[in-house]
Design an enzyme around this catalytic site. Structure first.
Site, PDB file in Angstrom:
ATOM      1  N   CYS A  80      39.013   1.663  48.764  1.00 46.16           N
ATOM      2  CA  CYS A  80      38.497   2.707  47.876  1.00 46.16           C
ATOM      3  C   CYS A  80      37.121   2.274  47.373  1.00 46.16           C
ATOM      4  O   CYS A  80      36.962   1.151  46.881  1.00 46.16           O
ATOM      5  CB  CYS A  80      39.450   2.915  46.707  1.00 46.16           C
ATOM      6  SG  CYS A  80      38.843   4.093  45.477  1.00 46.16           S
ATOM      7  N   CYS A  83      37.394   1.661  43.285  1.00 46.76           N
ATOM      8  CA  CYS A  83      38.057   0.515  42.648  1.00 46.76           C
ATOM      9  C   CYS A  83      38.338  -0.636  43.609  1.00 46.76           C
ATOM     10  O   CYS A  83      38.905  -1.636  43.204  1.00 46.76           O
ATOM     11  CB  CYS A  83      39.351   0.959  41.977  1.00 46.76           C
ATOM     12  SG  CYS A  83      40.652   1.485  43.136  1.00 46.76           S
ATOM     13  N   CYS A 128      43.322   7.954  45.715  1.00 49.39           N
ATOM     14  CA  CYS A 128      43.631   6.539  45.505  1.00 49.39           C
ATOM     15  C   CYS A 128      44.686   6.425  44.416  1.00 49.39           C
ATOM     16  O   CYS A 128      44.556   7.018  43.343  1.00 49.39           O
ATOM     17  CB  CYS A 128      42.356   5.789  45.098  1.00 49.39           C
ATOM     18  SG  CYS A 128      42.639   4.059  44.647  1.00 49.39           S
ATOM     19  N   CYS A 131      42.943   4.458  41.154  1.00 44.55           N
ATOM     20  CA  CYS A 131      41.933   5.060  40.270  1.00 44.55           C
ATOM     21  C   CYS A 131      41.937   6.589  40.301  1.00 44.55           C
ATOM     22  O   CYS A 131      41.224   7.213  39.515  1.00 44.55           O
ATOM     23  CB  CYS A 131      40.541   4.542  40.606  1.00 44.55           C
ATOM     24  SG  CYS A 131      39.844   5.153  42.157  1.00 44.55           S
ATOM     25  N   CYS A 151      42.717  12.456  56.950  1.00 40.17           N
ATOM     26  CA  CYS A 151      41.315  12.772  57.223  1.00 40.17           C
ATOM     27  C   CYS A 151      40.522  12.436  55.957  1.00 40.17           C
ATOM     28  O   CYS A 151      40.530  13.190  54.991  1.00 40.17           O
ATOM     29  CB  CYS A 151      41.210  14.249  57.590  1.00 40.17           C
ATOM     30  SG  CYS A 151      39.610  14.741  58.223  1.00 40.17           S
TER      31      CYS A 151
END
Length: 164
Positions: A80, A83, A128, A131, A151
């Site tokens: 991510c 984070c 995510c 976060c 995707c």
């Protein structure tokens, strides 16, 4: 004793709540949930590039075939960009031909989903789990073994090559 007016008002309120939940999808949105990693808007803006902010915090979508991570083929982990939580192992990446990095499976417990109706129909948004940043969408037209296609926006992720 419940009056007819009270009963009718209660029914109208329940109906309005049901309609609000389907017409206004942000009521049950990933943004409303509490995540372990949280920052203020100003902190997000200083941490992320404008493209990352638009994707992760405002649910923007990058143009297809424009992000370098779409072509990334090395062994490693996609993380991510908000984070740095590991999200996808490179072994699960495949070329979907869509122009966005695609994976058939996330790392266990690293992503969450919610319903996105931004285009007027229901899609499964992927975010995510640490976060809450918007990553992309998941579809049921992927390869074996899962049949899923995660995707993802390349701008929502970074890549950490395997060491050794």
């Amino acid at each position: 004793m419940i009056s007819r007016r009270t009963l009718l008002a209660g029914g109208v309120a329940l109906g309005a709540a049901a309609i609000a939940g389907s017409v206004f999808p942000w009521i049950d949105d990933a943004e409303a949930r509490a995540y372990p990693f949280q920052l203020t808007d100003a902190q997000w803006r200083s941490r992320l590039t404008p493209q990352q902010y638009a994707i992760l915090r405002e649910k923007a979508t990058e143009r297809p075939f424009t992000h370098p991570l779409n072509h990334e083929k090395r062994k490693g982990t996609f993380r991510c960009a908000g984070c740095e939580q590991p999200l996808f192992a490179s072994r699960t990446k495949f070329d979907s031909g869509t122009g966005w990095p695609s994976f058939y499976q996330p790392l266990p417990g690293r992503v969450g989903t919610s319903t996105d109706r931004d285009l007027g129909y229901a899609r499964t948004e992927v975010h995510c789990a640490r976060c809450g940043g918007h990553l992309g969408h998941v579809f049921d037209d992927g390869p074996r073994p899962t049949g899923l296609r995660y995707c993802m926006n390349g701008g929502a992720m970074t890549f950490a090559p395997a060491t050794g």
